[in-house]
Design a protein around this motif. Sequence first.
Motif, PDB file in Angstrom:
ATOM      1  N   PRO A  48       6.808  -3.104  -7.557  1.00 34.77           N
ATOM      2  CA  PRO A  48       5.663  -2.684  -6.727  1.00 34.77           C
ATOM      3  C   PRO A  48       4.512  -3.688  -6.723  1.00 34.77           C
ATOM      4  O   PRO A  48       4.184  -4.299  -7.745  1.00 34.77           O
ATOM      5  N   VAL A  49       3.911  -3.824  -5.556  1.00 35.48           N
ATOM      6  CA  VAL A  49       2.654  -4.547  -5.418  1.00 35.48           C
ATOM      7  C   VAL A  49       1.538  -3.595  -5.850  1.00 35.48           C
ATOM      8  O   VAL A  49       1.480  -2.463  -5.370  1.00 35.48           O
ATOM      9  N   PRO A  50       0.661  -4.016  -6.746  1.00 36.47           N
ATOM     10  CA  PRO A  50      -0.397  -3.107  -7.196  1.00 36.47           C
ATOM     11  C   PRO A  50      -1.265  -2.636  -6.034  1.00 36.47           C
ATOM     12  O   PRO A  50      -1.504  -3.380  -5.078  1.00 36.47           O
ATOM     13  N   GLN A  71      -8.979 -13.165 -12.375  1.00 36.81           N
ATOM     14  CA  GLN A  71      -9.055 -13.242 -10.916  1.00 36.81           C
ATOM     15  C   GLN A  71      -8.101 -14.291 -10.368  1.00 36.81           C
ATOM     16  O   GLN A  71      -7.494 -14.102  -9.307  1.00 36.81           O
ATOM     17  N   LYS A  72      -7.943 -15.385 -11.086  1.00 37.08           N
ATOM     18  CA  LYS A  72      -7.012 -16.425 -10.642  1.00 37.08           C
ATOM     19  C   LYS A  72      -5.579 -15.898 -10.618  1.00 37.08           C
ATOM     20  O   LYS A  72      -4.799 -16.251  -9.723  1.00 37.08           O
ATOM     21  N   GLU A  73      -5.242 -15.054 -11.580  1.00 38.05           N
ATOM     22  CA  GLU A  73      -3.906 -14.457 -11.592  1.00 38.05           C
ATOM     23  C   GLU A  73      -3.699 -13.558 -10.384  1.00 38.05           C
ATOM     24  O   GLU A  73      -2.625 -13.561  -9.767  1.00 38.05           O
ATOM     25  N   VAL A  74      -4.705 -12.758 -10.056  1.00 36.95           N
ATOM     26  CA  VAL A  74      -4.624 -11.872  -8.894  1.00 36.95           C
ATOM     27  C   VAL A  74      -4.422 -12.682  -7.612  1.00 36.95           C
ATOM     28  O   VAL A  74      -3.561 -12.360  -6.778  1.00 36.95           O
ATOM     29  N   VAL A  75      -5.194 -13.738  -7.459  1.00 36.21           N
ATOM     30  CA  VAL A  75      -5.092 -14.573  -6.258  1.00 36.21           C
ATOM     31  C   VAL A  75      -3.759 -15.307  -6.221  1.00 36.21           C
ATOM     32  O   VAL A  75      -3.135 -15.434  -5.150  1.00 36.21           O
ATOM     33  N   ALA A  76      -3.292 -15.779  -7.362  1.00 33.44           N
ATOM     34  CA  ALA A  76      -2.000 -16.482  -7.401  1.00 33.44           C
ATOM     35  C   ALA A  76      -0.868 -15.561  -6.976  1.00 33.44           C
ATOM     36  O   ALA A  76       0.062 -15.985  -6.270  1.00 33.44           O
ATOM     37  N   TYR A  77      -0.939 -14.306  -7.389  1.00 34.19           N
ATOM     38  CA  TYR A  77       0.079 -13.326  -6.983  1.00 34.19           C
ATOM     39  C   TYR A  77       0.038 -13.124  -5.472  1.00 34.19           C
ATOM     40  O   TYR A  77       1.082 -13.149  -4.798  1.00 34.19           O
ATOM     41  N   PRO A 103       5.463   3.759   3.597  1.00 36.55           N
ATOM     42  CA  PRO A 103       5.382   3.873   2.141  1.00 36.55           C
ATOM     43  C   PRO A 103       4.094   3.238   1.617  1.00 36.55           C
ATOM     44  O   PRO A 103       3.648   2.197   2.117  1.00 36.55           O
ATOM     45  N   SER A 104       3.509   3.853   0.603  1.00 38.22           N
ATOM     46  CA  SER A 104       2.272   3.304   0.041  1.00 38.22           C
ATOM     47  C   SER A 104       2.495   1.902  -0.507  1.00 38.22           C
ATOM     48  O   SER A 104       1.576   1.072  -0.521  1.00 38.22           O
ATOM     49  N   GLN A 105       3.719   1.618  -0.947  1.00 32.66           N
ATOM     50  CA  GLN A 105       4.017   0.280  -1.464  1.00 32.66           C
ATOM     51  C   GLN A 105       3.888  -0.780  -0.372  1.00 32.66           C
ATOM     52  O   GLN A 105       3.480  -1.914  -0.637  1.00 32.66           O
ATOM     53  N   LEU A 106       4.251  -0.412   0.863  1.00 33.76           N
ATOM     54  CA  LEU A 106       4.098  -1.358   1.966  1.00 33.76           C
ATOM     55  C   LEU A 106       2.624  -1.559   2.281  1.00 33.76           C
ATOM     56  O   LEU A 106       2.189  -2.684   2.558  1.00 33.76           O
ATOM     57  N   LYS A 107       1.847  -0.484   2.244  1.00 32.16           N
ATOM     58  CA  LYS A 107       0.405  -0.626   2.460  1.00 32.16           C
ATOM     59  C   LYS A 107      -0.191  -1.563   1.422  1.00 32.16           C
ATOM     60  O   LYS A 107      -1.043  -2.421   1.757  1.00 32.16           O
ATOM     61  N   SER A 108       0.217  -1.432   0.172  1.00 36.12           N
ATOM     62  CA  SER A 108      -0.278  -2.331  -0.880  1.00 36.12           C
ATOM     63  C   SER A 108       0.112  -3.782  -0.580  1.00 36.12           C
ATOM     64  O   SER A 108      -0.689  -4.703  -0.764  1.00 36.12           O
ATOM     65  N   TYR A 109       1.339  -3.972  -0.099  1.00 31.66           N
ATOM     66  CA  TYR A 109       1.779  -5.321   0.271  1.00 31.66           C
ATOM     67  C   TYR A 109       0.900  -5.869   1.388  1.00 31.66           C
ATOM     68  O   TYR A 109       0.409  -7.007   1.306  1.00 31.66           O
ATOM     69  N   PHE A 110       0.685  -5.072   2.421  1.00 35.32           N
ATOM     70  CA  PHE A 110      -0.164  -5.519   3.527  1.00 35.32           C
ATOM     71  C   PHE A 110      -1.563  -5.871   3.025  1.00 35.32           C
ATOM     72  O   PHE A 110      -2.162  -6.860   3.461  1.00 35.32           O
ATOM     73  N   ASP A 111      -2.095  -5.056   2.119  1.00 35.54           N
ATOM     74  CA  ASP A 111      -3.442  -5.300   1.601  1.00 35.54           C
ATOM     75  C   ASP A 111      -3.534  -6.618   0.839  1.00 35.54           C
ATOM     76  O   ASP A 111      -4.606  -7.225   0.767  1.00 35.54           O
ATOM     77  N   HIS A 112      -2.434  -7.066   0.266  1.00 35.36           N
ATOM     78  CA  HIS A 112      -2.452  -8.306  -0.511  1.00 35.36           C
ATOM     79  C   HIS A 112      -2.132  -9.540   0.330  1.00 35.36           C
ATOM     80  O   HIS A 112      -2.346 -10.667  -0.145  1.00 35.36           O
TER      81      HIS A 112
END
Length: 201
Positions: A48-50, A71-77, A103-112
């Motif tokens: 899952p994408v957080p 924050q660098k880890e978040v951006v790298a992901y 699916p909420s997982q897809l929304k999380s992917y889109f958000d990232h």
Amino acid sequence: MTPQLLQINTSLFSNQGQSSQLADRFVASFRERHPDAAVVLRDVAGDPVPHLDARRFGAFTTPAADRTPEQKEVVAYSDTLINELRAADVIVLGLPMYNFGVPSQLKSYFDHVARAGETFRYTANGPEGLIKNKKAYVFAARGGHYLGTPLDTQTSYVRDFLRFIGIEDVEFIYAEGLAIDAQTRTRALEQANESIDKLAA
């Protein structure tokens, strides 16, 4: 040139979900025509994408020089997800319907992957998508019949999001009524598979 495919599965049942199986069938057919095709599989339910929260969003908006190690880890992901999109010639999305939505997982992917300056930018004429010259196939599996009704919230949302980041060429293949009865389910999957075979012809 070796074609690049990015397959995004979003079913809670991973490769056992009907949407994932339709996406798998398309990818297999594509590889029969293009044996050298490279495929990246991103299973956002199995891995899952957080969900986006203030901390993660803050990492995106903080100037690169001022980011903390976290924050660098978040951006790298996020960069990894975006680079998969950039590298792909074809995006293959397996899309089940859960409670009238994606699916909420897809929304999380889109958000990232929706990041200003990376996948879109604002201009004097409005937003411009930066992920261009891609083809997307969406394999939508649904328990009931929703296509063409106000309850089909998925089609416009997914099409609009992909267009927002620059992916204009989007084709949907539907398998509906899968939960109604065995006969309806069989017929819907047969029709979807026939559509896939035509795409592969």
